[in-house]
Structures are given as C-alpha cells and as structure tokens.
Design a protein around this motif. Sequence first.
Motif, PDB file in Angstrom:
ATOM      1  N   UNK A 187       6.574  -4.043  -8.352  1.00  0.00           N
ATOM      2  CA  UNK A 187       7.054  -3.581  -7.595  1.00  0.00           C
ATOM      3  C   UNK A 187       6.264  -1.947  -7.407  1.00  0.00           C
ATOM      4  N   UNK A 188       5.753  -0.947  -7.453  1.00  0.00           N
ATOM      5  CA  UNK A 188       6.219   0.520  -7.654  1.00  0.00           C
ATOM      6  C   UNK A 188       7.633   0.826  -6.996  1.00  0.00           C
ATOM      7  N   UNK A 189       8.850   0.927  -7.478  1.00  0.00           N
ATOM      8  CA  UNK A 189       9.983   1.685  -6.117  1.00  0.00           C
ATOM      9  C   UNK A 189      10.313   2.926  -6.314  1.00  0.00           C
ATOM     10  N   UNK A 190       9.464   3.737  -7.232  1.00  0.00           N
ATOM     11  CA  UNK A 190       9.639   5.435  -6.873  1.00  0.00           C
ATOM     12  C   UNK A 190       8.566   6.255  -6.253  1.00  0.00           C
ATOM     13  N   UNK A 191       7.356   5.116  -5.404  1.00  0.00           N
ATOM     14  CA  UNK A 191       7.412   5.146  -4.200  1.00  0.00           C
ATOM     15  C   UNK A 191       7.551   4.692  -2.925  1.00  0.00           C
ATOM     16  N   UNK A 192       6.834   5.474  -2.004  1.00  0.00           N
ATOM     17  CA  UNK A 192       6.980   5.199  -0.580  1.00  0.00           C
ATOM     18  C   UNK A 192       5.663   3.555  -0.236  1.00  0.00           C
ATOM     19  N   UNK A 193       6.137   2.775  -0.045  1.00  0.00           N
ATOM     20  CA  UNK A 193       5.527   2.373   0.500  1.00  0.00           C
ATOM     21  C   UNK A 193       5.932   1.209   1.111  1.00  0.00           C
ATOM     22  N   UNK A 194       4.421   0.482   1.804  1.00  0.00           N
ATOM     23  CA  UNK A 194       4.998  -0.716   3.240  1.00  0.00           C
ATOM     24  C   UNK A 194       4.342  -1.727   2.773  1.00  0.00           C
ATOM     25  N   UNK A 195       5.136  -2.993   2.650  1.00  0.00           N
ATOM     26  CA  UNK A 195       4.309  -4.842   2.577  1.00  0.00           C
ATOM     27  C   UNK A 195       2.934  -4.519   3.524  1.00  0.00           C
ATOM     28  N   UNK A 196       2.178  -5.431   3.299  1.00  0.00           N
ATOM     29  CA  UNK A 196       1.420  -6.134   4.246  1.00  0.00           C
ATOM     30  C   UNK A 196       1.931  -7.254   4.436  1.00  0.00           C
ATOM     31  N   UNK A 197       1.577  -8.513   5.051  1.00  0.00           N
ATOM     32  CA  UNK A 197       1.707  -9.789   5.101  1.00  0.00           C
ATOM     33  C   UNK A 197       1.048 -10.748   5.632  1.00  0.00           C
ATOM     34  N   UNK A 236       0.818  -1.321  -0.188  1.00  0.00           N
ATOM     35  CA  UNK A 236      -0.368   0.043   0.104  1.00  0.00           C
ATOM     36  C   UNK A 236       0.729   0.892  -0.382  1.00  0.00           C
ATOM     37  N   UNK A 237       0.755   2.044  -0.930  1.00  0.00           N
ATOM     38  CA  UNK A 237       0.791   3.750  -0.343  1.00  0.00           C
ATOM     39  C   UNK A 237       1.525   4.395   1.048  1.00  0.00           C
ATOM     40  N   UNK A 238       2.271   4.551   1.710  1.00  0.00           N
ATOM     41  CA  UNK A 238       2.716   4.676   2.276  1.00  0.00           C
ATOM     42  C   UNK A 238       1.521   5.914   3.402  1.00  0.00           C
ATOM     43  N   UNK A 239       1.546   6.235   2.592  1.00  0.00           N
ATOM     44  CA  UNK A 239       0.581   7.582   2.470  1.00  0.00           C
ATOM     45  C   UNK A 239      -0.504   7.076   3.212  1.00  0.00           C
ATOM     46  N   UNK A 240      -1.094   6.401   3.437  1.00  0.00           N
ATOM     47  CA  UNK A 240      -2.682   5.748   3.491  1.00  0.00           C
ATOM     48  C   UNK A 240      -2.661   5.237   4.502  1.00  0.00           C
ATOM     49  N   UNK A 241      -1.037   4.948   5.412  1.00  0.00           N
ATOM     50  CA  UNK A 241      -1.346   4.576   6.299  1.00  0.00           C
ATOM     51  C   UNK A 241      -1.305   5.871   7.588  1.00  0.00           C
ATOM     52  N   UNK A 242      -1.896   4.985   9.427  1.00  0.00           N
ATOM     53  CA  UNK A 242      -1.763   6.052  10.293  1.00  0.00           C
ATOM     54  C   UNK A 242      -0.496   6.472  10.124  1.00  0.00           C
ATOM     55  N   UNK A 243      -0.838   7.934  11.466  1.00  0.00           N
ATOM     56  CA  UNK A 243       0.278   8.347  11.438  1.00  0.00           C
ATOM     57  C   UNK A 243       1.152   7.268  13.420  1.00  0.00           C
ATOM     58  N   UNK A 244       2.217   7.643  13.310  1.00  0.00           N
ATOM     59  CA  UNK A 244       2.877   6.989  14.294  1.00  0.00           C
ATOM     60  C   UNK A 244       2.037   5.097  14.442  1.00  0.00           C
TER      61      UNK A 244
END
Length: 140
Positions: free
Chosen positions: A76-86, A15-23
Amino acid sequence: MDRLSLPGIKAIGYIPAERLQREIMYKHLAGIPVGIFTNVTPIAFVGVPTCEAVSTYNNNGRVEQTTLRFQTLDDVPLYQHIAFVVTDCNNQTYVIGQHEKPRPIIKESGHTGTPSGDPAVRTYEVTLYAQKSLIPCTTT
C-alpha cells in the motif's frame, strides 16, 4: 455515541486522493450523491477485515472516527495521499479519505508467520477523524 460497523467487507481498494472530487464530505452532508470516477486499485486481503465508524460529541460539535483494519501481502503506497474504498457484503461502497485535509492516518506493521501456518502479512490500520469520515459513494 453513534456506532456503525459494516456487515462484512468483500472488497478493499485505494485511489490517489487528488483524483477524488473536491469537498465530498460537505456534498454528502448536503445530500448530494458522491461518485468515484477513477479506477480503484484493489487490495487482496487476508483474514477478516473490519471497518467501524463511531460518532461522538466533541468541542460543541460531532466528530466521526472511522477505523479500517486489514491484513495483506500487497504494498500500500504510504508515500502519497490516498483514500480507501470499501465495499461491504450488501454491495454498498464507502470512501475513507478526501481530496482535502484531514487525511487518513495509516499505521503499518509487519510480522512473520509461525511454522504452524499463520501467514506472514502486513497489518494496516487506517484511521480518519472528520465531521463525516465514512462516506457512502458509487463507483464506475
């Protein structure tokens, strides 16, 4: 040194990292449940992916290093900040990455298959160093 290895991975996504909750790291450390409230883009992997978290003592504190390795034909989009969900075989979901820094380090390598039938895939290695880098979460 504490070591955690997931019992088997049945799903990987990002998922794009900016869609995660903060902290979310600090929320988890405080005992607050972490939720993923956005769609996860699935990654179809080849072979057996691995995920390992190692906690060590470093500079008067603990640092956890999480390493996720998998092979895929997907981009896998390497050009943006992403987080992985496993998701492991026990249906426990983890997130690697967060809205803020530190960000996961993603290494990509590609190779051709052999004529005997080995797949021509891309290999990804995702590494994150943080106070807590493999964070249990729930998804919607």
